[in-house]
Design a protein around this motif. Structure first.
Motif, PDB file in Angstrom:
ATOM      1  N   ALA A   1      -0.582  -3.825  -0.699  1.00 58.64           N
ATOM      2  CA  ALA A   1       0.067  -3.309  -1.992  1.00 58.64           C
ATOM      3  C   ALA A   1       1.383  -2.804  -1.849  1.00 58.64           C
ATOM      4  N   GLU A   2       2.217  -2.816  -2.789  1.00 60.06           N
ATOM      5  CA  GLU A   2       3.552  -2.284  -2.788  1.00 60.06           C
ATOM      6  C   GLU A   2       3.637  -0.837  -2.739  1.00 60.06           C
ATOM      7  N   LEU A   3       4.319  -0.011  -2.017  1.00 59.72           N
ATOM      8  CA  LEU A   3       4.633   1.262  -1.815  1.00 59.72           C
ATOM      9  C   LEU A   3       5.493   1.469  -2.488  1.00 59.72           C
ATOM     10  N   ARG A   4       5.721   2.474  -3.597  1.00 56.22           N
ATOM     11  CA  ARG A   4       6.617   2.809  -4.215  1.00 56.22           C
ATOM     12  C   ARG A   4       7.131   4.433  -4.127  1.00 56.22           C
ATOM     13  N   ALA A   5       8.506   4.663  -4.412  1.00 57.77           N
ATOM     14  CA  ALA A   5       9.018   6.116  -4.151  1.00 57.77           C
ATOM     15  C   ALA A   5      10.460   5.947  -4.965  1.00 57.77           C
ATOM     16  N   ASP A   6      10.812   7.106  -5.299  1.00 58.24           N
ATOM     17  CA  ASP A   6      12.225   7.423  -5.921  1.00 58.24           C
ATOM     18  C   ASP A   6      13.263   7.042  -5.056  1.00 58.24           C
TER      19      ASP A   6
ATOM     20  N   ALA B   1      11.122  -4.519   3.625  1.00 58.11           N
ATOM     21  CA  ALA B   1       9.785  -4.901   4.195  1.00 58.11           C
ATOM     22  C   ALA B   1       9.559  -4.108   5.379  1.00 58.11           C
ATOM     23  N   THR B   2       8.014  -3.578   5.440  1.00 56.09           N
ATOM     24  CA  THR B   2       7.601  -2.908   6.582  1.00 56.09           C
ATOM     25  C   THR B   2       6.241  -3.314   7.254  1.00 56.09           C
ATOM     26  N   PRO B   3       5.878  -3.180   8.206  1.00 53.72           N
ATOM     27  CA  PRO B   3       4.579  -3.748   8.414  1.00 53.72           C
ATOM     28  C   PRO B   3       3.397  -3.367   7.786  1.00 53.72           C
ATOM     29  N   GLU B   4       3.759  -2.250   7.249  1.00 52.24           N
ATOM     30  CA  GLU B   4       2.357  -1.724   6.267  1.00 52.24           C
ATOM     31  C   GLU B   4       2.552  -2.383   4.734  1.00 52.24           C
ATOM     32  N   GLY B   5       3.513  -3.015   4.535  1.00 50.14           N
ATOM     33  CA  GLY B   5       3.999  -3.739   3.266  1.00 50.14           C
ATOM     34  C   GLY B   5       5.214  -3.527   2.844  1.00 50.14           C
ATOM     35  N   ALA B   6       5.628  -3.793   1.625  1.00 52.00           N
ATOM     36  CA  ALA B   6       6.921  -3.804   0.954  1.00 52.00           C
ATOM     37  C   ALA B   6       6.907  -2.264   0.567  1.00 52.00           C
ATOM     38  N   VAL B   7       8.301  -1.368   0.556  1.00 49.81           N
ATOM     39  CA  VAL B   7       8.326  -0.362  -0.191  1.00 49.81           C
ATOM     40  C   VAL B   7       9.709  -0.283  -0.870  1.00 49.81           C
ATOM     41  N   THR B   8       9.255   0.056  -2.148  1.00 44.39           N
ATOM     42  CA  THR B   8      10.213   0.009  -3.180  1.00 44.39           C
ATOM     43  C   THR B   8      10.966   1.249  -3.891  1.00 44.39           C
ATOM     44  N   ALA B   9      12.220   1.239  -4.370  1.00 42.38           N
ATOM     45  CA  ALA B   9      12.543   2.565  -4.993  1.00 42.38           C
ATOM     46  C   ALA B   9      13.670   2.108  -5.967  1.00 42.38           C
ATOM     47  N   ARG B  10      13.955   2.959  -6.917  1.00 41.40           N
ATOM     48  CA  ARG B  10      14.814   2.758  -7.784  1.00 41.40           C
ATOM     49  C   ARG B  10      16.236   2.965  -6.987  1.00 41.40           C
ATOM     50  N   GLU B  11      16.375   3.717  -5.907  1.00 41.14           N
ATOM     51  CA  GLU B  11      17.726   4.286  -5.387  1.00 41.14           C
ATOM     52  C   GLU B  11      17.424   3.942  -3.686  1.00 41.14           C
TER      53      GLU B  11
END
Length: 417
Positions: free
Chosen positions: A2-7, A239-249
């Motif tokens: 699953a994609e991990l999301r942050a600000d 990309a990270t070993p735990e999955g993709a991390v995405t953010a607006r900034e």
């Protein structure tokens, strides 16, 4: 996965990146730290003199004295060394550094950075209290030793100039030096003691303590490769070993490796490095060093770290990723042994790091001009430990719409065209 999301994604978990992450977190942002190492403070932040240099008003500019420049050119200065084979790679940058070091331009850089310098120890004291690591800040100040009347007189003049901007200092004679550091041996013309700067006996440990505070407050830390950064669908992705991390900034706070991100995105920012080395040694017998001590004329510094007495060198101009060449450590060792009772090395080999520098000795802080949601916070030259939390606050204020405590204009990426 699953994609991990942050600000916000902060790329780089050195002192600068962790400082930015904490200040953004304090302002309500969901922040994720990403670094190539599995713990914070393993890069440039690991190796330095440990000084929170709240008394350093004037940046380290290129000298204008012809004799000093000649010694540099002939590779005869203990303060600076360069790799002849790497000269074509960094000579154009040195020319820009020289031009930016004119008295007028150097003063502009100093005045632009002064609000950050004045804020540096205040921001550290607040974070150290919150992280509950009071043992990582000593209020000892530091000492600059001088072996000639000429260099002492120049230092006294510089102290008088700095006093106009609130810097406290005291000129010491040989007797006063011995009173403060009874285990030093040498023929000194005098010294200057700066009482205000803080001393951190484990700089890498302080970055880790701040990262632990960030984690306790809900922040996430992932090992990842910042070079995988891409913008898709209005979000930034790594990309990270735990999955993709995405953010607006996203914040680029990778110190000397920041070009690995801004370069592929099309930004031509003249980031270069000044390399440096350190080696820890045991004190001999019952000898104690009470302050960081710079042997100015011989170009090395001793600092009483938790891991032993840290011997640090001056500047080496070479490609960032060139093999280590610890000539400066080898030259400094006998001089350091003559200054202070040093025993066996603690480290198997000298550590090498790179200070990220722009020609005007100011960092790049602020919004990238051509990409929505991309922010810069890198290029802190000799003051990454000193300025990390202060520039983190400035950046967080800019990103969240607060009134910045300092004018961010001089730090904009656009100043390089």
């Amino acid at each position: 996965m699953a994609e991990l999301r942050a600000d916000v994604l902060v790329l780089g978990a050195g002192m600068v990146g962790v400082g930015a992450a904490l200040h953004l977190q304090k302002r309500g942002r969901d922040v994720t730290l990403i670094d190539r190492h599995d713990t914070a403070g393993e890069g440039t932040s690991f190796g330095n003199a440990g000084l929170i240099e709240s008394a350093s008003v004037f940046p380290y500019m290129f000298p204008r004295d012809f004799g000093q420049i000649l010694r540099y050119a002939l590779n005869r200065s203990p303060q600076v060394r360069y790799s002849i084979s790497d000269l074509p790679a960094f000579l154009p940058w040195l020319v820009r550094y020289f031009l930016a070091s004119s008295p007028e331009r150097a003063m502009r850089s100093a005045m632009a950075e002064l609000p950050l310098i004045r804020r540096s120890l205040i921001e550290h004291e607040a974070l150290i209290a919150e992280a509950n690591v009071p043992e990582l800040l000593r209020r000892t100040g530091w000492i600059k030793l001088f072996r000639s009347d000429a260099t002492l007189a120049n230092a006294a003049h510089e102290l008088e100039r700095a006093r106009q901007y609130g810097v406290a200092g005291e000129v010491l004679d040989a007797k006063a030096i011995a009173a403060r550091e009874p285990n030093l041996t040498g023929d000194f013309a005098g010294a200057v003691y700066f009482p205000a700067p803080g001393f951190v006996p484990d700089p890498g440990g302080l970055a880790k303590a701040y990262a632990a505070l960030f984690g306790r407050k809900g922040g996430r830390f992932f090992v990842g490769d910042a070079r995988t950064l891409e913008q898709t669908g209005g979000r930034w992705r790594v990309a990270t070993p735990e999955g993709a991390v995405t953010a607006r900034e996203v914040v680029v706070a990778m110190g000397p490796w920041s070009d690995q991100v801004f370069g592929p995105l099309g930004y031509s920012i003249p980031l270069s490095v000044k390399r440096g080395y350190h080696l820890h040694l045991e004190p001999r017998g019952n000898a104690v060093l009470h302050h960081p001590v710079l042997d100015t004329d011989l170009g090395y510094l001793l600092a009483p770290m938790n891991s032993g007495i840290r011997l640090t060198t001056g500047v080496e101009f070479a490609r960032r990723d060139a093999p280590p060449s610890p000539v400066q450590i080898e030259r400094a060792l006998p001089r350091a042994h003559a200054l202070f009772p040093l025993g066996a090395p603690v480290d198997a080999q000298p550590w090498m790091g790179a200070r990220p520098c722009l020609p005007d000795m100011l960092p790049v802080i602020g919004k990238a001009p051509r990409h929505a949601g991309l922010w810069f916070d890198f290029g802190h030259q000799h003051h990454g430990l000193t300025l990390g939390p202060a520039t983190g606050r400035l950046l967080a204020e800019m990103m969240t719409g607060e009134t910045p405590f300092a004018d961010p204009g001089p730090f904009a990426a656009e100043r390089f065209g």
